[in-house]
Design an enzyme around this catalytic site. Structure first.
Site, PDB file in Angstrom:
ATOM      1  N   ARG A 163       0.757  -1.292   0.079  1.00 38.42           N
ATOM      2  CA  ARG A 163       0.103  -0.038  -0.040  1.00 38.42           C
ATOM      3  C   ARG A 163       0.952   1.165  -0.032  1.00 38.42           C
ATOM      4  NH1 ARG A 163      -3.148  -3.473  -0.848  1.00 38.42           N
ATOM      5  NH2 ARG A 163      -5.473  -3.349  -0.034  1.00 38.42           N
ATOM      6  N   SER A 238     -10.533   0.508   2.787  1.00 33.40           N
ATOM      7  CA  SER A 238      -9.851   0.157   4.110  1.00 33.40           C
ATOM      8  C   SER A 238      -9.138   1.617   4.559  1.00 33.40           C
ATOM      9  CB  SER A 238      -8.690  -0.982   3.778  1.00 33.40           C
ATOM     10  OG  SER A 238      -8.920  -1.839   3.552  1.00 33.40           O
ATOM     11  N   GLU A 334      -4.528   4.674   5.996  1.00 32.74           N
ATOM     12  CA  GLU A 334      -4.243   4.579   4.709  1.00 32.74           C
ATOM     13  C   GLU A 334      -4.437   5.650   3.926  1.00 32.74           C
ATOM     14  OE1 GLU A 334      -3.942   2.960   1.112  1.00 32.74           O
ATOM     15  OE2 GLU A 334      -5.870   1.882   1.866  1.00 32.74           O
TER      16      GLU A 334
HETATM   17  N1  EPU Z   1     -11.915  -9.399   9.963  1.00 32.71           N
HETATM   18  C1  EPU Z   1     -12.802  -9.523  10.901  1.00 32.71           C
HETATM   19  N2  EPU Z   1     -13.817  -8.201  11.265  1.00 32.71           N
HETATM   20  C2  EPU Z   1     -13.660  -7.335  10.452  1.00 32.71           C
HETATM   21  C3  EPU Z   1     -13.232  -7.289   9.263  1.00 32.71           C
HETATM   22  C4  EPU Z   1     -12.302  -8.582   8.918  1.00 32.71           C
HETATM   23  O1  EPU Z   1     -12.676 -10.347  11.895  1.00 32.71           O
HETATM   24  O2  EPU Z   1     -14.735  -6.504  10.602  1.00 32.71           O
HETATM   25  C5  EPU Z   1     -11.017 -10.412   9.877  1.00 32.71           C
HETATM   26  C6  EPU Z   1     -11.739 -11.357   8.696  1.00 32.71           C
HETATM   27  O3  EPU Z   1     -12.762 -12.354   8.866  1.00 32.71           O
HETATM   28  C7  EPU Z   1     -10.386 -11.908   7.850  1.00 32.71           C
HETATM   29  C8  EPU Z   1      -9.398 -10.835   8.273  1.00 32.71           C
HETATM   30  O4  EPU Z   1     -10.131 -10.014   9.188  1.00 32.71           O
HETATM   31  O5  EPU Z   1     -10.049 -13.119   8.615  1.00 32.71           O
HETATM   32  C9  EPU Z   1      -9.212 -10.227   6.837  1.00 32.71           C
HETATM   33  O6  EPU Z   1     -10.259  -9.328   6.230  1.00 32.71           O
HETATM   34  P1  EPU Z   1     -10.304  -9.315   4.654  1.00 32.71           P
HETATM   35  O7  EPU Z   1     -10.397 -10.677   4.033  1.00 32.71           O
HETATM   36  O8  EPU Z   1     -11.998  -8.620   4.523  1.00 32.71           O
HETATM   37  O9  EPU Z   1      -9.316  -8.333   4.262  1.00 32.71           O
HETATM   38  P2  EPU Z   1      -8.680  -7.200   4.937  1.00 32.71           P
HETATM   39  O10 EPU Z   1      -7.230  -7.342   5.389  1.00 32.71           O
HETATM   40  O11 EPU Z   1      -9.621  -6.477   5.961  1.00 32.71           O
HETATM   41  C10 EPU Z   1      -7.567  -6.361   2.778  1.00 32.71           C
HETATM   42  C11 EPU Z   1      -7.216  -5.200   2.140  1.00 32.71           C
HETATM   43  C12 EPU Z   1      -8.464  -4.684   1.161  1.00 32.71           C
HETATM   44  C13 EPU Z   1      -8.665  -5.952   0.302  1.00 32.71           C
HETATM   45  C14 EPU Z   1      -8.985  -7.224   0.972  1.00 32.71           C
HETATM   46  C15 EPU Z   1      -9.071  -8.510   0.182  1.00 32.71           C
HETATM   47  C16 EPU Z   1      -5.958  -3.667   3.387  1.00 32.71           C
HETATM   48  C17 EPU Z   1      -5.847  -2.428   4.081  1.00 32.71           C
HETATM   49  N3  EPU Z   1      -7.048  -4.068   3.094  1.00 32.71           N
HETATM   50  O12 EPU Z   1      -8.619  -6.116   3.704  1.00 32.71           O
HETATM   51  O13 EPU Z   1      -8.397  -3.505   0.422  1.00 32.71           O
HETATM   52  O14 EPU Z   1      -9.976  -5.574  -0.654  1.00 32.71           O
HETATM   53  O15 EPU Z   1      -7.704  -7.432   1.994  1.00 32.71           O
HETATM   54  O16 EPU Z   1      -7.896  -8.585  -0.192  1.00 32.71           O
HETATM   55  O17 EPU Z   1      -4.625  -4.258   2.960  1.00 32.71           O
HETATM   56  C18 EPU Z   1      -8.611  -1.125   0.487  1.00 32.71           C
HETATM   57  O18 EPU Z   1      -7.198  -1.084   0.603  1.00 32.71           O
HETATM   58  O19 EPU Z   1      -9.139  -0.176   0.224  1.00 32.71           O
HETATM   59  C19 EPU Z   1      -8.917  -2.551   0.691  1.00 32.71           C
HETATM   60  C20 EPU Z   1     -10.568  -2.575   0.592  1.00 32.71           C
END
Ligand code: EPU
Length: 338
Positions: A163, A238, A334
């Protein structure tokens, strides 16, 4: 000929913050660059605005705002192994990905439905569902607004990492990214390691016959199920990066929180799911005045209507302080403050 106008930017930033640019110019064609450089030299503060999906805007922007609206997509070169595709910076990212898939230039499908423009994509090295932009990047052309020089930059010169990039470390008005080139493999294979994709019914059913359009559709489906549509509920995706911590910190946290979600990284580090930390801290769905935490993804802050940059900052700080206190982990914002 360039004209400078005053423009309401409320619908030009995905958080939907009420903001007005006192001096805004639309950059649409490379032929405008000479005039643009002359104009830029008259302002102390310059902000380059793409889709407005990763910025927190103040109520009034006094400096010069350059709204990037240049369009055009072309196949620049076909090598034995890759299609090199070039897009102008003002192309809408999602439409560009869609277009590439229709043309048989596959490889960007995991990045479907990310808001914003092509020119903004390398700045924060966008990533989702197992792919980051730098894995498909060829080069870009950018203009240094201070020196007036236009240069081509390789992936190495862009200094991509999670990022972030060279551009994210520079002052906001320093560089204008003009076009971005992607290197898309002719020999395509789907990237399906991400758990949400592995579970998706369309992909499970398709098995070995899967194509890029199906992956694109599945990614759109997953994103729509947990991320709010900015046209309906203002947000900047995010709001925090997933923090990367040492193995020692990770082990310490795991002892206290056995359900902690983390991904091993190069060099023995661990990337923690910030959404999980914020969720555990009880913030999911909470409101603070006109802003709040999304009820399906705790990493996303939302504008329920009428919010200012200050409302967003207050909520962000409250979450950062709470997560720091509970887990000893610093959450890094971010989106960029403008
Ligand atoms: N989780 C929770 N509660 C929540 C949200 C997430 O427990 O409210 C847990 C989920 O269950 C999962 C883990 O956290 O086990 C990761 O969640 P998710 O797969 O939704 O991905 P993320 O790490 O929250 C990242 C990126 C997103 C991208 C997704 C999918 C960053 C900062 N964010 O989110 O990117 O779409 O992975 O690859 O790296 C963005 O940058 O704007 C963005 C949306």
């Amino acid at each position: 000929m360039l004209s400078v106008i005053s423009l309401d930017l409320t619908t030009s930033n995905t958080l939907g913050l009420a903001a007005t640019a006192s001096h805004l110019v639309r950059y649409q064609f490379p032929e405008q660059l000479v005039d643009l450089l002359a104009l830029v030299s008259q302002y102390q503060n310059v902000l380059v605005l793409g889709g407005g999906s990763n910025v927190i805007l103040p109520a009034v922007l006094d400096g010069l705002v350059i709204k990037v609206e240049s369009r055009g997509i072309r196949l620049l070169e076909e090598t034995e192994t890759h299609f090199i595709v070039e897009a102008q910076a003002g192309e809408i990212w999602h439409d560009f990905v869609d277009h590439c898939i229709s043309c048989g230039w596959w490889g960007l499908e995991n990045l479907a439905l990310i808001p914003g423009t092509v020119g903004a994509a390398p700045v924060q090295n966008i990533g989702a569902y197992g792919i980051e932009l730098d894995q498909r990047f060829h080069s870009l052309v950018a203009c240094n607004l201070s020196t007036g020089q236009t240069v081509e930059m390789s992936a190495q010169q862009c200094e991509f990492s999670y990022r972030t990039s060279y551009f994210k470390q520079q002052p906001p008005g320093q560089w204008l990214i003009l076009s971005v080139r992607f290197s898309l493999p002719r020999q395509w294979s789907p990237v399906l390691a991400y758990p949400d994709l592995q579970r998706h019914p369309v992909l499970v059913t398709a098995g070995n016959t899967i194509n890029a359009r199906q992956v694109f559709d599945a990614v759109c489906d997953i994103r729509r199920s947990k991320l709010p549509d900015p046209a309906v509920l203002g947000n900047a995706g995010s709001f925090f990066k997933n923090p990367v911590v040492s193995a020692q910190t990770y082990q310490g946290l795991l002892a206290d929180w056995p359900a902690l979600v983390a991904y091993p990284q190069a060099g023995g580090m661990y990337k923690l799911a910030a959404g999980w930390l914020i969720d555990q801290a009880g913030w999911k769905g909470k409101r603070m005045g006109p802003v709040g935490v999304h009820d399906r993804q705790a990493l996303v802050l939302v504008n329920h209507g009428g919010a200012t940059a200050n409302d967003i900052h207050q909520l962000a700080h409250a979450i950062q302080d709470d997560v720091q206190q509970r887990f000893g982990v610093k959450l890094e914002q971010e989106p960029v403050n403008s």
